[in-house]
Design an enzyme around this catalytic site. Structure first.
Site, PDB file in Angstrom:
ATOM      1  N   ASP A  13      26.007  -0.153  36.842  1.00  0.00           N
ATOM      2  CA  ASP A  13      27.477   0.268  36.663  1.00  0.00           C
ATOM      3  C   ASP A  13      28.239   0.208  37.568  1.00  0.00           C
ATOM      4  O   ASP A  13      27.609   0.857  38.938  1.00  0.00           O
ATOM      5  CB  ASP A  13      27.317   1.723  35.861  1.00  0.00           C
ATOM      6  CG  ASP A  13      28.786   1.810  34.567  1.00  0.00           C
ATOM      7  OD1 ASP A  13      29.644   1.808  34.956  1.00  0.00           O
ATOM      8  OD2 ASP A  13      27.932   1.952  33.644  1.00  0.00           O
TER       9      ASP A  13
ATOM     10  N   SER B  94      33.430  -0.444  30.995  1.00  0.00           N
ATOM     11  CA  SER B  94      32.011   0.045  30.553  1.00  0.00           C
ATOM     12  C   SER B  94      31.479  -0.147  29.166  1.00  0.00           C
ATOM     13  O   SER B  94      30.463  -0.412  28.807  1.00  0.00           O
ATOM     14  CB  SER B  94      31.639   1.699  30.989  1.00  0.00           C
ATOM     15  OG  SER B  94      31.324   1.169  32.496  1.00  0.00           O
TER      16      SER B  94
ATOM     17  N   ASP C  54      42.796   4.376  37.241  1.00  0.00           N
ATOM     18  CA  ASP C  54      42.006   3.052  36.832  1.00  0.00           C
ATOM     19  C   ASP C  54      43.448   2.817  37.313  1.00  0.00           C
ATOM     20  O   ASP C  54      43.476   1.200  37.284  1.00  0.00           O
ATOM     21  CB  ASP C  54      42.113   2.750  35.232  1.00  0.00           C
ATOM     22  CG  ASP C  54      41.174   3.188  34.685  1.00  0.00           C
ATOM     23  OD1 ASP C  54      40.515   3.373  35.002  1.00  0.00           O
ATOM     24  OD2 ASP C  54      41.309   4.363  33.524  1.00  0.00           O
TER      25      ASP C  54
ATOM     26  N   ARG D  13      40.692   3.145  24.211  1.00  0.00           N
ATOM     27  CA  ARG D  13      39.274   3.812  24.294  1.00  0.00           C
ATOM     28  C   ARG D  13      38.356   4.717  23.835  1.00  0.00           C
ATOM     29  O   ARG D  13      39.026   5.809  23.936  1.00  0.00           O
ATOM     30  CB  ARG D  13      39.094   3.198  25.773  1.00  0.00           C
ATOM     31  CG  ARG D  13      36.816   3.597  26.368  1.00  0.00           C
ATOM     32  CD  ARG D  13      37.433   3.245  28.310  1.00  0.00           C
ATOM     33  NE  ARG D  13      35.816   3.558  28.346  1.00  0.00           N
ATOM     34  CZ  ARG D  13      35.723   3.472  29.501  1.00  0.00           C
ATOM     35  NH1 ARG D  13      36.332   2.499  30.506  1.00  0.00           N
ATOM     36  NH2 ARG D  13      35.029   3.331  30.124  1.00  0.00           N
TER      37      ARG D  13
ATOM     38  N   LYS E  66      26.695   8.516  31.018  1.00  0.00           N
ATOM     39  CA  LYS E  66      26.944   6.812  30.529  1.00  0.00           C
ATOM     40  C   LYS E  66      26.126   6.537  29.532  1.00  0.00           C
ATOM     41  O   LYS E  66      24.840   5.375  29.130  1.00  0.00           O
ATOM     42  CB  LYS E  66      26.440   5.719  32.090  1.00  0.00           C
ATOM     43  CG  LYS E  66      27.471   5.367  33.128  1.00  0.00           C
ATOM     44  CD  LYS E  66      28.824   5.239  32.404  1.00  0.00           C
ATOM     45  CE  LYS E  66      29.907   4.955  34.185  1.00  0.00           C
ATOM     46  NZ  LYS E  66      31.038   4.144  33.418  1.00  0.00           N
TER      47      LYS E  66
ATOM     48  N   ASP F 146      29.626   3.670  40.015  1.00  0.00           N
ATOM     49  CA  ASP F 146      30.550   3.498  39.083  1.00  0.00           C
ATOM     50  C   ASP F 146      31.579   4.628  39.805  1.00  0.00           C
ATOM     51  O   ASP F 146      32.692   4.996  39.581  1.00  0.00           O
ATOM     52  CB  ASP F 146      31.394   2.787  37.987  1.00  0.00           C
ATOM     53  CG  ASP F 146      32.069   2.874  36.340  1.00  0.00           C
ATOM     54  OD1 ASP F 146      33.202   1.980  37.584  1.00  0.00           O
ATOM     55  OD2 ASP F 146      32.525   3.691  35.923  1.00  0.00           O
TER      56      ASP F 146
ATOM     57  N   HIS G 276      34.489   5.843  41.512  1.00  0.00           N
ATOM     58  CA  HIS G 276      35.791   5.856  40.932  1.00  0.00           C
ATOM     59  C   HIS G 276      36.638   7.363  42.211  1.00  0.00           C
ATOM     60  O   HIS G 276      38.291   7.748  41.654  1.00  0.00           O
ATOM     61  CB  HIS G 276      35.898   6.412  39.874  1.00  0.00           C
ATOM     62  CG  HIS G 276      35.912   5.558  38.342  1.00  0.00           C
ATOM     63  ND1 HIS G 276      36.936   4.755  38.728  1.00  0.00           N
ATOM     64  CD2 HIS G 276      35.410   5.550  37.792  1.00  0.00           C
ATOM     65  CE1 HIS G 276      36.858   3.875  37.570  1.00  0.00           C
ATOM     66  NE2 HIS G 276      35.341   4.203  36.821  1.00  0.00           N
TER      67      HIS G 276
ATOM     68  N   ASP H 272      27.544  -3.858  34.820  1.00  0.00           N
ATOM     69  CA  ASP H 272      29.341  -4.484  33.629  1.00  0.00           C
ATOM     70  C   ASP H 272      30.074  -4.498  33.724  1.00  0.00           C
ATOM     71  O   ASP H 272      30.939  -5.022  32.941  1.00  0.00           O
ATOM     72  CB  ASP H 272      28.868  -2.824  32.291  1.00  0.00           C
ATOM     73  CG  ASP H 272      29.010  -2.337  33.661  1.00  0.00           C
ATOM     74  OD1 ASP H 272      29.168  -1.577  34.612  1.00  0.00           O
ATOM     75  OD2 ASP H 272      29.132  -0.410  33.215  1.00  0.00           O
ATOM     76  N   HIS H 273      30.686  -4.149  34.866  1.00  0.00           N
ATOM     77  CA  HIS H 273      31.733  -4.267  35.496  1.00  0.00           C
ATOM     78  C   HIS H 273      32.285  -4.023  37.122  1.00  0.00           C
ATOM     79  O   HIS H 273      30.798  -3.822  37.949  1.00  0.00           O
ATOM     80  CB  HIS H 273      32.927  -3.943  35.251  1.00  0.00           C
ATOM     81  CG  HIS H 273      32.738  -1.916  35.175  1.00  0.00           C
ATOM     82  ND1 HIS H 273      33.168  -1.539  36.040  1.00  0.00           N
ATOM     83  CD2 HIS H 273      32.247  -1.525  34.176  1.00  0.00           C
ATOM     84  CE1 HIS H 273      32.873  -0.089  36.030  1.00  0.00           C
ATOM     85  NE2 HIS H 273      32.466   0.084  34.715  1.00  0.00           N
TER      86      HIS H 273
ATOM     87  N   HIS I  31      38.237  -0.112  39.037  1.00  0.00           N
ATOM     88  CA  HIS I  31      37.347  -0.855  38.433  1.00  0.00           C
ATOM     89  C   HIS I  31      37.628  -2.711  39.001  1.00  0.00           C
ATOM     90  O   HIS I  31      39.325  -2.364  39.761  1.00  0.00           O
ATOM     91  CB  HIS I  31      37.190  -1.210  36.626  1.00  0.00           C
ATOM     92  CG  HIS I  31      36.490  -0.635  36.129  1.00  0.00           C
ATOM     93  ND1 HIS I  31      36.098  -0.285  34.899  1.00  0.00           N
ATOM     94  CD2 HIS I  31      35.822   0.908  36.457  1.00  0.00           C
ATOM     95  CE1 HIS I  31      35.470   0.764  34.832  1.00  0.00           C
ATOM     96  NE2 HIS I  31      35.120   2.083  35.161  1.00  0.00           N
TER      97      HIS I  31
END
Length: 560
Positions: free
Chosen positions: A29, A82, A172, A287, A362, A431, A435, A472-473, A502
């Site tokens: 991730d 994700s 974000d 989301r 996750k 991930d 963050h 995934d990103h 991300h």
């Protein structure tokens, strides 16, 4: 659980690839590919396992797209996440997602014609309509321009009293951007007031401290939001939202993600917008994962996770339905993408035994999102899902290794047991720690994920299996905001702007292992393949031909 309708679930045998090989499917991730520099925490970390998959292996390592239109988002400026990433990985096709679905519904006006809007609009005449969500233009959980359109649309269609409950971002988007977002929102609300609508901000708080927990990791986060939004109670009281955000941000070590809860009060000190009987509530995040817990508190009569004090009789709708299996919420403004015939469902129908595992933060990604936004098993006799509890009550940079070792141990044991044909995991470290913006901790996180990868690869080696390693990103590979020239950006005070979001970077995919047939290599004839191409690839490696409408497989078999 399963898709309805007349579907031919039988997959054709692959003409050149055998069945029966154990596949270890690893999703890292937040693990993208970027230039090696001091802000690339993957580059800075010792990652011998991942390096061994890449170096000197052009036929079995490549990059694929994990953002924008490749995962169903509106534009190439939209970073992946994700949720959409795992949807694409599992579905094998590209579906209009989140922001794009909402954009289409708002542009066409369909959002106001569907059942969800009709349901909440029953409260417009006598009640207040409350909007709760992330105030941000990040496009991962929500978008400010959509909120502006909703406010206007509600007012034009009879809403007389509107209250907005804001959650500040800084994850974000850049930390500190909350101030400008609040200014934009306040301007919009002032315009509505000039037209006779009683519209104002009622409460707020930082997304990681108020409301937006996920996977039932920490219900106190949701309770802080409930107290402010529903009860009108919070430790901080202000006359307006701009004053609130500026004052709370001025505290030592304050940041947008963790702002404490606040309420807006009138001249007499009374909260201007608690949620009461007869009101309507809309959660405007598109989301799902960080809205499900609040949705349960707003909708479930038999809720027992914390003392709600009051359970108002309201008309509640989500921007989307956040969990299709739980039918949560039961009302929503925009219908979700119907993701049917996922790779997991096909493989279950064809006798493939699957093990899926991650830690709490996750776990939903390798199960719910992978399976097309559905909870539960396709076939309980063939599948086993294991969730390892995540650390709670601390920031992830405090324990950056997270549960990578435990996940790897579960995967290793599942592979060596011989009971499963596919062992699928998500390693969240890059991930979740990325963050936090803590570069040193993110380096430790990436190293921990790499150690976990090695353990799983070693197990695959022992059973003569095949590995598929992807992501995934992006996130951990570029942790600094950059100017137009690509150089690290500085703020007005000359300080480096750390990137906590991300990225738009591609992600790696690697295949190999003793079970990989001779002559299997990545194709070179696909234009910008993405995450959705992985499902057909995995089906091939299981010995099957993928359904005709799936995105094409990344592999070919050449005679050697």
């Amino acid at each position: 659980m399963g898709s309805s309708g007349d579907v031919n679930w039988k997959l054709e045998d692959h003409p050149k690839l055998p069945k029966g090989k154990t596949i270890g499917l690893i999703v890292l991730d937040g693990w993208g590919e970027s230039e090696p520099d001091q802000y690339n925490c993957i580059h800075k970390a010792p990652t011998p396992a991942m390096d061994s998959l890449k170096n000197g292996r052009p036929d079995t390592w490549r990059l694929i797209k994990a953002h924008g239109t490749a995962v169903g988002l509106p534009s190439e400026d939209d970073m992946g996440n994700s949720e959409v990433g795992h949807n694409a990985l599992g579905a094998g096709r590209i579906y209009a997602q989140g922001a794009k679905l909402v954009d289409l519904a708002l542009e066409s006006g369909k959002i106001y014609e569907d059942e969800g809007f009709k349901y909440i609009s029953e409260a417009f005449e006598k009640g207040t309509v409350h909007l709760i969500g992330l105030l941000s233009d990040g496009g991962v959980h929500s978008r400010l321009d959509q909120v502006q359109l909703l406010l206007k649309g509600f007012a034009e269609r009879g809403a007389k009293r509107i209250r907005v409950h804001i959650l500040t971002d800084g994850r974000d988007v850049l930390d500190g951007s909350s101030v400008s977002f609040v200014e934009t929102l306040e301007s919009e609300l002032a315009e509505l007031r000039s037209k006779g609508v009683d519209a104002q901000v009622a409460s707020g708080g930082g997304r990681m401290y108020v409301t937006m927990d996920r996977y039932e990791n920490d219900w106190t986060v949701v309770k802080r939001g409930w107290d402010a939004q529903v009860l009108g109670e919070a430790p901080h009281k202000f006359k307006n939202a701009l004053e609130a955000v500026k004052k709370l941000r001025s505290e030592p070590k304050a940041n947008d993600q963790y702002l404490p809860p606040f309420v807006i009060v009138d001249d007499s000190g009374k909260a201007v917008g608690p949620i009461v009987d007869g009101d309507a509530v809309v959660t405007f995040n598109f989301r799902a994962d960080r809205m499900v817990m609040l949705a349960k508190a707003l909708e479930n009569e038999d809720f027992d996770k914390f003392d709600r004090v009051r359970f108002p009789k309201i008309r509640y709708a989500g921007m989307l339905q956040y969990d299709g299996e739980l039918k949560l919420p039961s009302h929503y403004l925009v219908s979700p993408p119907l993701i049917d015939r996922t790779s997991g469902e096909y493989l279950a129908h064809n006798g493939v035994r699957t093990f899926a595992c991650s830690e709490t933060v996750k776990f939903g990604h390798v199960t719910f999102f992978w399976n097309g936004n559905r909870s539960g098993y396709f076939n309980e006799k063939l599948e086993k899902y294991v969730e390892i509890p995540s650390d709670s009550g601390i920031s992830f940079n405090e324990q950056p290794k997270m549960k990578a070792l435990e996940i790897a141990e579960k995967a290793r044991d599942a592979i060596l047991s011989g009971n499963f044909d596919q062992v699928r995991v998500n390693l969240p470290n890059g991930d979740m720690v990325g963050h936090t913006g803590d570069l040193d901790a993110t380096v430790v996180a990436c190293e921990a994920a790499d150690v976990a990868v090695r353990m799983i690869l070693d197990a695959i080696e022992k059973v003569g299996g095949i590995y598929v390693v992807t992501a995934d990103h992006g996130n951990a590979e570029d942790m600094v905001k950059r100017d137009k020239a690509g150089k690290p950006a500085l703020d007005k005070e000359g300080k480096l702007q750390i990137l906590t979001s991300h990225t738009l970077k591609p992600v790696p995919i690697a295949i190999g292992g003793p079970g990989l047939s001779a002559g299997v290599r990545f194709r070179q004839d696909l234009d910008t393949p993405g995450l959705a191409n992985v499902a057909a690839t995995v089906m091939n490696l299981h010995g099957f031909v993928a359904p005709g409408d799936y995105e094409p497989s990344l592999i070919e078999v050449v005679d050697k």
